[in-house]
Design an enzyme around this catalytic site. Structure first.
Site, mmCIF file in Angstrom:
data_model
loop_
_atom_site.group_PDB
_atom_site.id
_atom_site.type_symbol
_atom_site.label_atom_id
_atom_site.label_comp_id
_atom_site.label_asym_id
_atom_site.label_seq_id
_atom_site.Cartn_x
_atom_site.Cartn_y
_atom_site.Cartn_z
ATOM 1 N N ASP A 114 0.838 -1.196 0.000
ATOM 2 C CA ASP A 114 0.000 0.000 0.000
ATOM 3 C C ASP A 114 0.873 1.246 0.000
ATOM 4 O O ASP A 114 1.975 1.253 0.560
ATOM 5 C CB ASP A 114 -0.897 0.025 1.240
ATOM 6 N N ARG A 164 -1.375 -0.858 -8.768
ATOM 7 C CA ARG A 164 -2.713 -0.362 -8.429
ATOM 8 C C ARG A 164 -2.702 1.159 -8.522
ATOM 9 O O ARG A 164 -1.906 1.823 -7.848
ATOM 10 C CB ARG A 164 -3.107 -0.783 -7.017
#
Length: 288
Positions: A114, A164
């Site tokens: 992340d 992402r």
């Protein structure tokens, strides 16, 4: 309280690894993929960082035992596994991330790192490069709201790279990030073009209907077929749209947060960017 507990469960399915595995199984029945996030960040406690690593290793074992790792991976915040520890943060986060990546590979799945606020971007991408020497399947996250992200997309749009792309959920200063929503949207589309034209595997993280439509059009323009990219959405946000896309043949992955640190997760999602509050309220009304 019963009402608030019900709302929380709509967005965070539980506090334990068992609840995360159960949620994964339920989503898999709807043809959806999953990435699990054990909530927590910004730790300055080495023991807490180790406990987070242990939680990831355990949930990966549970997913494997239940035959769920073909469609489920994990997402890891480096600040939760030691990135901010004084003097040894980089080394500790890298070692802990390696442990999780090794457990994921043994379970037959992958890890995505992340991205957090802009002060961690260089450190996170540095650790990503180190991890990819041994675990090239490790995914990255880039935030379109940052001025630098289009260039980062170009650097990461190579074969085997999983990226992402999200708009970004952090309140960032104007010297590093676009402030106007339209400018963020334009940046998102520019970054999409780079990733979809590249050789990597784009993971298109958005709930925005317009961005979903644009992404589909761009995928066709660049000769992308379903399976060479995927859409990603948060657990509890637009579940009908998640299923609609999956039924169309698109790969759709649901970001499932879980754990005892759910309050901070919800508050960040709601407070840091006004449009998140709008999505939250709309989803309470429609659940679509």
């Amino acid at each position: 309280m019963p009402v608030s507990a019900g709302i929380v469960r709509s967005y965070v399915p539980g506090e334990t690894n068992e609840s995360a595995a159960d949620a994964t199984a339920g989503l898999a029945q709807d043809g959806l993929l999953v990435t699990l996030d054990f909530l927590g960040e910004d730790t300055l406690d080495a023991d807490q960082a180790e406990a987070t690593v242990a939680a990831y290793v355990d949930v990966l074992k549970q997913l494997s035992a239940r035959g769920l790792t073909r469609g489920a991976e994990v997402s890891v915040k480096l600040s939760a596994i030691g990135q901010f520890l004084p003097e040894v943060g980089h080394k500790t986060a890298l070692e802990n991330a390696r442990t999780i990546c090794r457990a994921a590979r043994n379970a037959g799945t992958t890890v995505t790192l992340d991205m957090e606020d802009h002060t961690t971007t260089d450190s996170t991408l540095s650790i990503l490069r180190e991890l990819r020497k041994d675990f090239p399947e490790t995914g990255a996250v880039l935030q379109a709201m940052l001025h630098r992200t289009e260039a980062d997309c170009r650097a990461l749009a190579h074969e085997g790279s999983r990226v992402r792309l999200c708009k970004g959920a952090y309140l960032e200063p104007e010297d590093v990030a676009f402030q106007d929503r339209l400018d963020v949207d334009k940046s998102y589309v520019r970054c999409l073009k780079v990733l979809l034209a590249g050789e990597g595997y784009p993971m298109i993280a958005t709930h925005d209907p317009r961005m979903i439509e644009i992404a589909g059009s761009l995928a066709s323009r660049y000769g992308r077929t379903p399976g060479t990219y995927e859409f990603q959405m948060l657990y509890g946000i637009r579940p009908d749209e998640q299923r609609r896309l999956a039924e169309k043949g698109e790969r759709v992955r649901v970001y499932v947060p879980y754990g005892t640190e759910w309050y901070g997760y919800l508050m960040r999602r709601l407070a840091e960017r006004p449009q998140n509050l709008s999505f939250f309220v709309k989803s309470l009304i429609s659940k679509k």
